[in-house]
Design an enzyme around this catalytic site. Structure first.
Site, PDB file in Angstrom:
ATOM      1  N   ARG A   1      -1.018   1.909  13.040  1.00 28.15           N
ATOM      2  CA  ARG A   1      -1.296   0.307  12.480  1.00 28.15           C
ATOM      3  C   ARG A   1      -1.193   0.576  10.852  1.00 28.15           C
ATOM      4  O   ARG A   1      -1.552  -0.439  10.460  1.00 28.15           O
ATOM      5  CB  ARG A   1      -2.924   0.432  12.907  1.00 28.15           C
ATOM      6  CG  ARG A   1      -3.983   1.288  12.174  1.00 28.15           C
ATOM      7  CD  ARG A   1      -5.037   1.126  12.614  1.00 28.15           C
ATOM      8  NE  ARG A   1      -6.329   1.577  11.609  1.00 28.15           N
ATOM      9  CZ  ARG A   1      -7.538   1.730  11.814  1.00 28.15           C
ATOM     10  NH1 ARG A   1      -8.043   1.810  13.076  1.00 28.15           N
ATOM     11  NH2 ARG A   1      -8.353   2.069  10.867  1.00 28.15           N
ATOM     12  N   HIS A   2      -0.536   1.264  10.410  1.00 26.25           N
ATOM     13  CA  HIS A   2      -0.348   1.178   8.751  1.00 26.25           C
ATOM     14  C   HIS A   2       1.199   0.885   8.461  1.00 26.25           C
ATOM     15  O   HIS A   2       1.968   1.713   8.718  1.00 26.25           O
ATOM     16  CB  HIS A   2      -1.019   2.473   8.062  1.00 26.25           C
ATOM     17  CG  HIS A   2      -2.197   2.784   8.051  1.00 26.25           C
ATOM     18  ND1 HIS A   2      -2.973   3.512   9.014  1.00 26.25           N
ATOM     19  CD2 HIS A   2      -3.414   2.113   7.271  1.00 26.25           C
ATOM     20  CE1 HIS A   2      -4.177   3.660   8.873  1.00 26.25           C
ATOM     21  NE2 HIS A   2      -4.361   2.680   7.677  1.00 26.25           N
TER      22      HIS A   2
ATOM     23  N   ARG B   1       0.921  -0.964   0.004  1.00 37.76           N
ATOM     24  CA  ARG B   1      -0.011   0.056  -0.039  1.00 37.76           C
ATOM     25  C   ARG B   1       0.898   1.207  -0.084  1.00 37.76           C
ATOM     26  O   ARG B   1       1.578   1.388   0.964  1.00 37.76           O
ATOM     27  CB  ARG B   1      -0.756   0.015   1.141  1.00 37.76           C
ATOM     28  CG  ARG B   1      -1.813  -1.144   1.464  1.00 37.76           C
ATOM     29  CD  ARG B   1      -3.147  -1.053   0.849  1.00 37.76           C
ATOM     30  NE  ARG B   1      -3.906  -2.079   0.429  1.00 37.76           N
ATOM     31  CZ  ARG B   1      -4.884  -2.627   1.326  1.00 37.76           C
ATOM     32  NH1 ARG B   1      -5.390  -1.759   2.103  1.00 37.76           N
ATOM     33  NH2 ARG B   1      -5.456  -3.773   1.081  1.00 37.76           N
TER      34      ARG B   1
ATOM     35  N   ARG C   1      -1.646  -6.901  11.986  1.00 40.72           N
ATOM     36  CA  ARG C   1      -2.978  -6.166  12.872  1.00 40.72           C
ATOM     37  C   ARG C   1      -3.346  -7.221  13.747  1.00 40.72           C
ATOM     38  O   ARG C   1      -3.736  -6.959  14.956  1.00 40.72           O
ATOM     39  CB  ARG C   1      -3.993  -5.625  12.130  1.00 40.72           C
ATOM     40  CG  ARG C   1      -3.465  -4.311  11.250  1.00 40.72           C
ATOM     41  CD  ARG C   1      -4.590  -3.374  11.409  1.00 40.72           C
ATOM     42  NE  ARG C   1      -4.133  -2.212  10.360  1.00 40.72           N
ATOM     43  CZ  ARG C   1      -5.139  -1.509   9.826  1.00 40.72           C
ATOM     44  NH1 ARG C   1      -6.327  -1.777   9.945  1.00 40.72           N
ATOM     45  NH2 ARG C   1      -4.457  -0.554   9.016  1.00 40.72           N
TER      46      ARG C   1
ATOM     47  N   GLU D   1       0.377   4.280   0.927  1.00 41.84           N
ATOM     48  CA  GLU D   1      -0.185   5.324   1.461  1.00 41.84           C
ATOM     49  C   GLU D   1       0.730   5.941   2.193  1.00 41.84           C
ATOM     50  O   GLU D   1       1.335   5.192   3.079  1.00 41.84           O
ATOM     51  CB  GLU D   1      -1.359   4.548   2.365  1.00 41.84           C
ATOM     52  CG  GLU D   1      -2.645   4.033   1.631  1.00 41.84           C
ATOM     53  CD  GLU D   1      -3.342   3.162   2.706  1.00 41.84           C
ATOM     54  OE1 GLU D   1      -4.493   3.735   2.955  1.00 41.84           O
ATOM     55  OE2 GLU D   1      -2.959   2.052   3.188  1.00 41.84           O
TER      56      GLU D   1
ATOM     57  N   GLU E   1     -10.071  -2.086  13.045  1.00 34.95           N
ATOM     58  CA  GLU E   1     -10.505  -3.050  11.873  1.00 34.95           C
ATOM     59  C   GLU E   1      -9.226  -4.307  11.597  1.00 34.95           C
ATOM     60  O   GLU E   1      -8.137  -3.679  11.565  1.00 34.95           O
ATOM     61  CB  GLU E   1     -10.546  -2.363  10.496  1.00 34.95           C
ATOM     62  CG  GLU E   1     -10.890  -3.258   9.473  1.00 34.95           C
ATOM     63  CD  GLU E   1     -10.752  -2.247   8.280  1.00 34.95           C
ATOM     64  OE1 GLU E   1     -11.155  -1.289   7.909  1.00 34.95           O
ATOM     65  OE2 GLU E   1     -10.322  -2.916   7.108  1.00 34.95           O
TER      66      GLU E   1
ATOM     67  N   SER F   1     -11.902  -6.828   6.224  1.00 36.20           N
ATOM     68  CA  SER F   1     -12.791  -6.370   5.218  1.00 36.20           C
ATOM     69  C   SER F   1     -13.179  -7.515   4.486  1.00 36.20           C
ATOM     70  O   SER F   1     -12.417  -8.235   3.690  1.00 36.20           O
ATOM     71  CB  SER F   1     -12.404  -5.073   4.410  1.00 36.20           C
ATOM     72  OG  SER F   1     -12.416  -3.964   5.325  1.00 36.20           O
TER      73      SER F   1
HETATM   74  P1  ATP Z   1      -7.762   1.106   7.185  1.00 34.67           P
HETATM   75  O1  ATP Z   1      -9.060   1.404   7.080  1.00 34.67           O
HETATM   76  O2  ATP Z   1      -7.187   0.462   8.496  1.00 34.67           O
HETATM   77  O3  ATP Z   1      -6.656   1.823   6.363  1.00 34.67           O
HETATM   78  P2  ATP Z   1      -8.522  -0.556   4.890  1.00 34.67           P
HETATM   79  O4  ATP Z   1      -9.812  -0.577   5.127  1.00 34.67           O
HETATM   80  O5  ATP Z   1      -7.969   0.421   3.945  1.00 34.67           O
HETATM   81  O6  ATP Z   1      -7.716  -0.511   6.331  1.00 34.67           O
HETATM   82  P3  ATP Z   1      -8.541  -2.986   3.649  1.00 34.67           P
HETATM   83  O7  ATP Z   1      -8.265  -2.686   2.196  1.00 34.67           O
HETATM   84  O8  ATP Z   1      -9.825  -3.340   3.960  1.00 34.67           O
HETATM   85  O9  ATP Z   1      -7.755  -1.952   4.576  1.00 34.67           O
HETATM   86  O10 ATP Z   1      -7.534  -4.226   3.810  1.00 34.67           O
HETATM   87  C1  ATP Z   1      -7.950  -5.660   4.461  1.00 34.67           C
HETATM   88  C2  ATP Z   1      -7.094  -5.639   5.828  1.00 34.67           C
HETATM   89  O11 ATP Z   1      -5.820  -5.445   5.662  1.00 34.67           O
HETATM   90  C3  ATP Z   1      -7.525  -4.575   6.816  1.00 34.67           C
HETATM   91  O12 ATP Z   1      -8.565  -5.045   7.544  1.00 34.67           O
HETATM   92  C4  ATP Z   1      -6.036  -4.775   8.038  1.00 34.67           C
HETATM   93  O13 ATP Z   1      -6.296  -5.877   8.419  1.00 34.67           O
HETATM   94  C5  ATP Z   1      -4.992  -4.800   6.728  1.00 34.67           C
HETATM   95  N1  ATP Z   1      -4.572  -3.607   6.369  1.00 34.67           N
HETATM   96  C6  ATP Z   1      -4.812  -2.783   5.293  1.00 34.67           C
HETATM   97  N2  ATP Z   1      -4.196  -1.705   5.292  1.00 34.67           N
HETATM   98  C7  ATP Z   1      -3.043  -2.007   6.190  1.00 34.67           C
HETATM   99  C8  ATP Z   1      -1.678  -1.378   6.317  1.00 34.67           C
HETATM  100  N3  ATP Z   1      -1.372  -0.317   5.824  1.00 34.67           N
HETATM  101  N4  ATP Z   1      -0.972  -2.011   7.373  1.00 34.67           N
HETATM  102  C9  ATP Z   1      -1.362  -2.967   7.847  1.00 34.67           C
HETATM  103  N5  ATP Z   1      -2.497  -3.764   7.600  1.00 34.67           N
HETATM  104  C10 ATP Z   1      -3.070  -3.262   6.818  1.00 34.67           C
HETATM  105 MG    MG Z   2     -11.122  -2.257   5.177  1.00 35.29          MG
END
Ligand code: ATP
Ligand code: MG
Length: 547
Positions: free
Chosen positions: A318-319, A310, A521, A312, A468, A471
């Protein structure tokens, strides 16, 4: 003839003689002085040689006297020691063992006594060496002077210490050293002491050296050697193992989808670009489209454990920019809740089995992170499932009101999620729960709308301690509906990169649902760690691309 081979004559300034011709008497004096000087130098050299010879003879005599000379030092070529044992396999029967371990600490108590603290996978045991035939003072000196963190092979007798060793993990046993050999020597100066990293990241401890999370991560190899890091990495291993165990037991197939992809199909802004020969490639943000294509490929029930990227610029607790994703996708018979229930049972299985199989590691982590052992699971063994709107209502009761627009167009903020987590813990006594039926507006284009109310969707998030961890959703499997959903989200179904995905639906695909979990996570929230980096081996974030 080369210049360098010409006999050289000292230049006047080198001999100390003046450039002008010297008087006869002066020249005589000068040669007398030079002779005196030479004699002095010679005597000095002879003295030094005699001293060196004496030292050598003394050392040789000492070595000849060293009754222990074969019992320590460099590991001998022909190593006849018994097979090595792990500390954790020791029993209190008094017997000889051989171990390979790190020197956690070495200390000379007196000329006749030294102590080692030995470490294996973060577990410590004391070893003691006392001068008594054949163990010599030289061996004591060698043992007590070992560089911290060196790897040694020690043979000795297991005994019960008179009083338990409070600084060791194995407190009721110690090793009485008979042999100690160097296997791999650590540098005398380490960038960080493992014992300093054993404390949780600082809230300034009284005078003790402060090792920040940054220092620890910069020196991650040393940091991984701590008892706590060792235990955390076992929990990560456990999550991956339990996930695959559950999946395989359910008849799911382990898949390996590409991480190098040709198009940024899930949103262009948070995807890493890579140079792919003469084109641009991307790092996969999830295996989403590929796991669905596997379903279209008649695989019915699939899972994957793989890196997810990602791009981002999220600098939060947590990211990560790269994390370990646990993904699954599964067909269902009548209703997507079949898959939702499958996923709920998966999490209950993973979390309850972690508690059971990793109780020792959890207890270790708890010494540094007190919440590690208090994760609450639903008492009846069934996940608590609420709807998104139930969450909205619970927050409203607690005074957090979302506007009509916020409810349908935004998701909960992180602060709201955490607050909801606390409300649910108080009310339902669980740290794990599920919210179903999220607003359609906040979910990706492949999500199936709720047939009974199109403002919502057949999608769900899983939470641990109010944050979270997963998803998932029922996915659209009808091509017309899928194209329509794309258009409604401003995506063009004819855009490059969607073709292969969409063809999978044109060729027929059964109804299915699935989810994506973040391994790091799960570990972080299960253990109540303050930062996801502690639950990643070599974390990657916007600031960090090493080690
Ligand atoms: P958040 O809202 O916390 O940024 P997200 O909704 O963007 O998460 P999803 O695309 O739904 O994340 O990804 C599925 C799962 O992968 C998340 O529920 C989380 O457990 C994990 N995840 C997502 N982004 C990250 C990240 N940047 N670092 C660590 N784990 C992540
Ligand atoms: Mg999500």
């Amino acid at each position: 003839m080369a210049d360098s081979e010409l006999p050289t004559r000292p230049k006047p300034e080198e001999t100390g003689a003046a450039a002008a011709p010297a008087a006869e008497g002066d020249s005589k004096n000068a040669s007398k002085n030079a002779a005196k000087k030479a004699a002095k130098e010679k005597a000095k050299a002879e003295k030094a040689a005699a001293r060196a010879a004496q030292e050598k003879a003394q050392a040789a005599a000492q070595e000849a006297n060293d009754t222990a000379k074969h019992l320590y030092g460099k590991l001998p070529e022909s190593d006849d020691a018994n097979p090595t044992t792990r500390f954790t396999d020791f029993t209190d029967e008094e017997k000889e063992v051989t171990v390979v371990a790190r020197v956690d600490n070495a200390r000379v108590q007196s000329a006749k006594l030294a102590f080692l603290m030995l470490r294996q996978q973060g577990q410590k045991i004391q070893a003691v060496i006392a001068a008594a035939e054949p163990i010599s003072r030289q061996m004591i000196k060698f043992t007590g002077g070992l560089n911290v963190n060196s790897i040694v092979k020690v043979t000795g007798l297991i005994k019960k210490p008179e009083i338990p060793i409070s600084s060791a993990t194995i407190q009721h046993l110690e090793i009485h050293i008979r042999k100690v050999y160097m296997i791999s020597e650590a540098a005398q100066m380490l960038p960080m002491q493992v014992k300093d990293a054993e404390r949780p990241p600082p809230v300034d401890a009284d005078g003790a050296p402060i090792v920040t999370l940054k220092t620890r991560l910069d020196n991650r190899v040393l940091d991984l050697q701590t008892e706590t890091s060792q235990a955390i990495t076992w929990i990560s291993s456990g999550v991956a193992q339990l996930f695959s165990e559950y999946m395989i037991k359910s008849g799911s197939r382990w898949i390996f989808t590409p991480k190098l992809v040709g198009a940024a199909t899930e949103g262009g802004s948070n995807v890493f670009e890579v140079k792919y020969f003469k084109r641009t490639g991307y790092l996969a943000q999830s295996p989403q489209l590929y796991k669905q294509m596997c379903i279209a490929g008649d695989m019915e029930n699939v899972f994957e454990i793989a890196p997810v990227f990602r791009a981002e610029d999220s600098n939060t607790h947590r990211h990560l920019t790269e994390f370990a994703g646990l993904d699954f996708e599964k067909t269902f018979d009548k209703h997507y809740h079949e898959v939702l229930e499958f996923a709920e049972d998966l999490l209950v299985f993973i979390l309850s089995q972690l508690k059971e199989r990793y109780a020792a590691q959890i207890a270790t982590i708890q010494k540094s992170y007190p919440k590690a052992g208090d994760f609450k699971l639903p008492k009846n063994g069934k996940a608590l499932r609420l709807n998104y709107m139930d969450g909205v209502a619970l927050l409203k009761e607690a005074g957090v009101d979302m506007s009509e627009q916020e409810r349908f167009e935004n998701d909960f903020s992180t602060a709201m999620e955490k607050q909801l987590g606390q409300i649910i813990r108080d009310k339902y006594d669980t740290d794990f729960y599920v919210l179903d039926k999220f607003p359609m507006a906040v979910r990706p284009f492949y999500t199936k709308a709720d047939p009974s109310d199109a403002r919502f969707s057949n999608s769900y998030d899983f939470f641990m301690r109010g944050e979270e961890i997963m998803s998932g959703a029922q996915r659209i499997n009808d091509i017309a509906e899928l194209e329509e959903s794309m258009r409604s989200k401003g995506l063009d179904p004819t855009q490059e990169g969607f073709e292969d995905y969409l063809n999978a639906f044109r060729q027929g695909c059964p109804p299915h649902a699935g989810g994506g979990l973040g391994m790091n996570r799960i570990v972080m929230f299960f253990l109540g760690l303050p930062n996801v980096r502690l639950a990643s081996l070599f974390p990657r974030d916007p600031q960090r691309l090493r080690p």
